[in-house]
Design a protein around this motif. Structure first.
Motif, PDB file in Angstrom:
ATOM      1  N   LEU A 104       0.841  -1.209  -0.145  1.00  0.00           N
ATOM      2  CA  LEU A 104      -0.008   0.202   0.180  1.00  0.00           C
ATOM      3  C   LEU A 104       1.110   1.282  -0.099  1.00  0.00           C
ATOM      4  CD1 LEU A 104      -2.960   1.319   0.321  1.00  0.00           C
ATOM      5  CD2 LEU A 104      -2.528   1.178   2.779  1.00  0.00           C
ATOM      6  N   VAL A 105       0.568   1.921  -0.813  1.00  0.00           N
ATOM      7  CA  VAL A 105       1.434   3.473  -1.004  1.00  0.00           C
ATOM      8  C   VAL A 105       0.261   4.539  -1.184  1.00  0.00           C
ATOM      9  CG1 VAL A 105       3.618   2.291  -1.980  1.00  0.00           C
ATOM     10  CG2 VAL A 105       1.753   3.008  -3.550  1.00  0.00           C
ATOM     11  N   PHE A 106       0.616   5.773  -0.871  1.00  0.00           N
ATOM     12  CA  PHE A 106      -0.382   6.999  -1.150  1.00  0.00           C
ATOM     13  C   PHE A 106       0.386   7.685  -2.052  1.00  0.00           C
ATOM     14  CE2 PHE A 106      -1.702   5.782   3.059  1.00  0.00           C
ATOM     15  CZ  PHE A 106      -3.012   6.267   2.979  1.00  0.00           C
ATOM     16  N   LYS A 107       0.000   8.070  -3.399  1.00  0.00           N
ATOM     17  CA  LYS A 107       0.264   8.601  -4.321  1.00  0.00           C
ATOM     18  C   LYS A 107      -0.452   9.858  -4.730  1.00  0.00           C
ATOM     19  CE  LYS A 107       2.010   4.666  -6.965  1.00  0.00           C
ATOM     20  NZ  LYS A 107       2.116   3.973  -8.094  1.00  0.00           N
ATOM     21  N   ASP A 108      -0.062  10.978  -5.032  1.00  0.00           N
ATOM     22  CA  ASP A 108      -1.009  12.118  -5.599  1.00  0.00           C
ATOM     23  C   ASP A 108      -2.053  11.790  -6.688  1.00  0.00           C
ATOM     24  OD1 ASP A 108      -1.958  14.725  -5.660  1.00  0.00           O
ATOM     25  OD2 ASP A 108      -0.130  15.687  -6.604  1.00  0.00           O
ATOM     26  N   TRP A 109      -3.125  12.552  -6.595  1.00  0.00           N
ATOM     27  CA  TRP A 109      -4.175  12.346  -7.457  1.00  0.00           C
ATOM     28  C   TRP A 109      -3.871  12.890  -8.871  1.00  0.00           C
ATOM     29  CZ3 TRP A 109      -9.773  14.443  -7.242  1.00  0.00           C
ATOM     30  CH2 TRP A 109     -10.704  13.746  -8.201  1.00  0.00           C
ATOM     31  N   ARG A 110      -3.585  12.420 -10.005  1.00  0.00           N
ATOM     32  CA  ARG A 110      -3.208  12.660 -11.136  1.00  0.00           C
ATOM     33  C   ARG A 110      -4.067  14.013 -11.829  1.00  0.00           C
ATOM     34  NH1 ARG A 110      -3.817  11.440 -16.186  1.00  0.00           N
ATOM     35  NH2 ARG A 110      -4.643   9.437 -15.973  1.00  0.00           N
ATOM     36  N   ARG A 111      -5.488  13.693 -11.587  1.00  0.00           N
ATOM     37  CA  ARG A 111      -6.367  14.307 -12.274  1.00  0.00           C
ATOM     38  C   ARG A 111      -7.169  15.234 -11.402  1.00  0.00           C
ATOM     39  NH1 ARG A 111     -10.013  10.056 -15.726  1.00  0.00           N
ATOM     40  NH2 ARG A 111     -10.696  12.292 -16.645  1.00  0.00           N
ATOM     41  N   LYS A 112      -6.656  15.632 -10.463  1.00  0.00           N
ATOM     42  CA  LYS A 112      -7.197  16.316  -9.240  1.00  0.00           C
ATOM     43  C   LYS A 112      -7.624  17.734  -9.869  1.00  0.00           C
ATOM     44  CE  LYS A 112      -2.916  17.788  -7.514  1.00  0.00           C
ATOM     45  NZ  LYS A 112      -1.814  17.734  -6.272  1.00  0.00           N
ATOM     46  N   GLN A 113      -6.779  18.515 -10.556  1.00  0.00           N
ATOM     47  CA  GLN A 113      -7.323  19.834 -11.168  1.00  0.00           C
ATOM     48  C   GLN A 113      -8.418  19.789 -12.197  1.00  0.00           C
ATOM     49  OE1 GLN A 113      -4.556  23.003 -11.062  1.00  0.00           O
ATOM     50  NE2 GLN A 113      -3.083  21.808 -10.159  1.00  0.00           N
ATOM     51  N   GLU A 114      -8.283  18.421 -12.908  1.00  0.00           N
ATOM     52  CA  GLU A 114      -9.348  18.199 -13.934  1.00  0.00           C
ATOM     53  C   GLU A 114     -10.382  18.122 -13.442  1.00  0.00           C
ATOM     54  OE1 GLU A 114     -10.273  14.867 -17.324  1.00  0.00           O
ATOM     55  OE2 GLU A 114      -8.022  14.812 -16.428  1.00  0.00           O
ATOM     56  N   LEU A 115     -10.796  17.220 -12.360  1.00  0.00           N
ATOM     57  CA  LEU A 115     -11.964  16.762 -11.794  1.00  0.00           C
ATOM     58  C   LEU A 115     -12.494  17.358 -10.431  1.00  0.00           C
ATOM     59  CD1 LEU A 115     -11.377  12.786 -12.469  1.00  0.00           C
ATOM     60  CD2 LEU A 115     -12.697  14.462 -13.925  1.00  0.00           C
ATOM     61  N   LEU A 116     -11.777  17.926 -10.055  1.00  0.00           N
ATOM     62  CA  LEU A 116     -12.297  18.661  -8.843  1.00  0.00           C
ATOM     63  C   LEU A 116     -13.310  19.792  -9.143  1.00  0.00           C
ATOM     64  CD1 LEU A 116      -9.212  19.372  -6.322  1.00  0.00           C
ATOM     65  CD2 LEU A 116     -11.442  17.841  -5.838  1.00  0.00           C
ATOM     66  N   PRO A 117     -13.532  20.400 -10.216  1.00  0.00           N
ATOM     67  CA  PRO A 117     -14.798  21.569 -10.420  1.00  0.00           C
ATOM     68  C   PRO A 117     -15.847  20.606 -10.758  1.00  0.00           C
ATOM     69  CG  PRO A 117     -12.699  21.834 -11.831  1.00  0.00           C
ATOM     70  CD  PRO A 117     -12.323  20.699 -11.059  1.00  0.00           C
ATOM     71  N   TYR A 166     -10.333  24.102  -2.637  1.00  0.00           N
ATOM     72  CA  TYR A 166     -11.227  24.730  -2.877  1.00  0.00           C
ATOM     73  C   TYR A 166     -11.048  25.772  -4.232  1.00  0.00           C
ATOM     74  CZ  TYR A 166     -14.759  28.395  -2.878  1.00  0.00           C
ATOM     75  OH  TYR A 166     -15.799  29.642  -3.147  1.00  0.00           O
ATOM     76  N   SER A 167      -9.760  26.171  -4.302  1.00  0.00           N
ATOM     77  CA  SER A 167      -9.563  26.956  -5.295  1.00  0.00           C
ATOM     78  C   SER A 167      -9.251  26.186  -6.794  1.00  0.00           C
ATOM     79  CB  SER A 167      -7.976  27.788  -5.331  1.00  0.00           C
ATOM     80  OG  SER A 167      -7.171  26.985  -5.249  1.00  0.00           O
ATOM     81  N   TRP A 168      -9.172  24.980  -6.621  1.00  0.00           N
ATOM     82  CA  TRP A 168      -8.979  23.898  -7.525  1.00  0.00           C
ATOM     83  C   TRP A 168     -10.316  23.594  -8.266  1.00  0.00           C
ATOM     84  CZ3 TRP A 168      -4.587  20.844  -5.308  1.00  0.00           C
ATOM     85  CH2 TRP A 168      -3.208  21.694  -5.647  1.00  0.00           C
TER      86      TRP A 168
END
Length: 291
Positions: free
Chosen positions: A156-169, A198-200
């Motif tokens: 188990l590892v934690f990785k940043d969410w690659r699509r965060k700025q695309e999908l957060l809106p 929030y800004s993303w």
């Protein structure tokens, strides 16, 4: 039937090992803790989950008058081992023992005001579901379902969410804890991290910490303390808090919903398992916490 909240995610057969090496086996998972919390707040909930046929018996302990379960077949069920290293249960090792099959958009048939994507690990609920579900209603997403992944050695590892700025809106409600928020933003300061998320594009960002729950809404920060007198029911803290907020938020403002979520989860953490208290008990705790 139209539901207040539709929850999508795996039930988990959890193995808990505390800091004194005492073992406990319970039925958990985000949809379990979340459904009881939202149901206790008076909301009608639909849960879509997956289990292997041999494990269907675990459903007998998950009955709630306001929760409907739609259990789809799977080759395996999800099972997670949590080993806690401290009495406050803040430091732990999480090992995925087995995992149920991922979900598809076609399996989400019911209509709801909120679609709560309550995944436990990356890939369980594909990113491709976010956009189409956002066209049906409000989407709520727990960060653990996109950050917790398995590496090539199945660790188990934690990785940043690659699509965060695309999908957060496309996400109305986004929930993270302090550690996950740092992975997503690189920031140690919780308020700054919540505001950046929030800004993303996420309309409301919840960030939980062992001391409090924080929500960023329209750039404003609302906080409420956890007031539990013990940590015997610590497992499921974030899931319970988020679902309580989602349920109360449908009829109340963000600040009031933050206080409600903290009060309900404070009561939940004082007893192992899901929240089985009453709405009256939560409202009473809210009044006590105001003093």
């Amino acid at each position: 039937m139209n539901y207040d909240i539709l929850m999508l995610g795996h039930i988990s057969q959890d193995v808990l090992i505390d800091h004194q090496n005492v073992r406990q086996d319970i039925v958990g998972g985000a949809v379990v803790y979340s459904s009881f919390a939202a149901g206790s707040a008076g909301k009608r909930v639909k849960v879509i989950t997956k289990l292997a046929a041999k494990d269907l018996n675990i459903l007998k302990d998950l009955e709630h008058p306001l929760v409907d379960w739609d259990v789809l077949p799977s080759r395996e069920s999800t099972s997670i081992k949590n080993t806690y290293f401290t009495a406050d249960k803040e430091r732990r090792e999480v090992i995925l023992l087995s995992q149920a099959d991922p979900f598809t958009l076609e399996e989400v048939q019911a209509e709801a005001s909120i679609y709560h994507l309550a995944g436990l690990f990356g890939g369980e609920i594909p990113d491709s579901l976010v956009l189409p579900l956002s066209k049906r209603g409000k989407v709520a997403l727990d960060a653990q379902g996109v950050l917790r992944c398995l590496d090539e050695q199945k660790n188990l590892v934690f990785k940043d969410w690659r699509r965060k700025q695309e999908l957060l809106p496309y996400i109305t409600y986004f929930k993270t804890d302090a550690a996950e928020a740092k992975i997503l933003t690189g920031l140690d300061n919780r308020q700054e991290a919540a505001r950046l998320l929030y800004s993303w594009g996420a309309q409301e960002v919840m960030l939980t910490h062992n001391t409090e729950v924080m929500v960023c809404h329209q750039g404003n920060i609302h906080t409420a303390p956890f007031t539990n007198v013990n940590n015997s029911g610590r497992t499921g803290r974030g899931d319970t808090t988020f679902a309580a907020y989602l349920a109360w938020r449908q009829d109340h403002d963000a600040a009031e919903s933050t206080r409600f979520a903290a009060a309900l989860c404070s009561l939940k953490m004082e007893k192992p398992g899901v929240f089985r208290g009453t709405l009256e008990e939560v409202l009473k705790r809210m009044e006590q916490d105001r003093m």
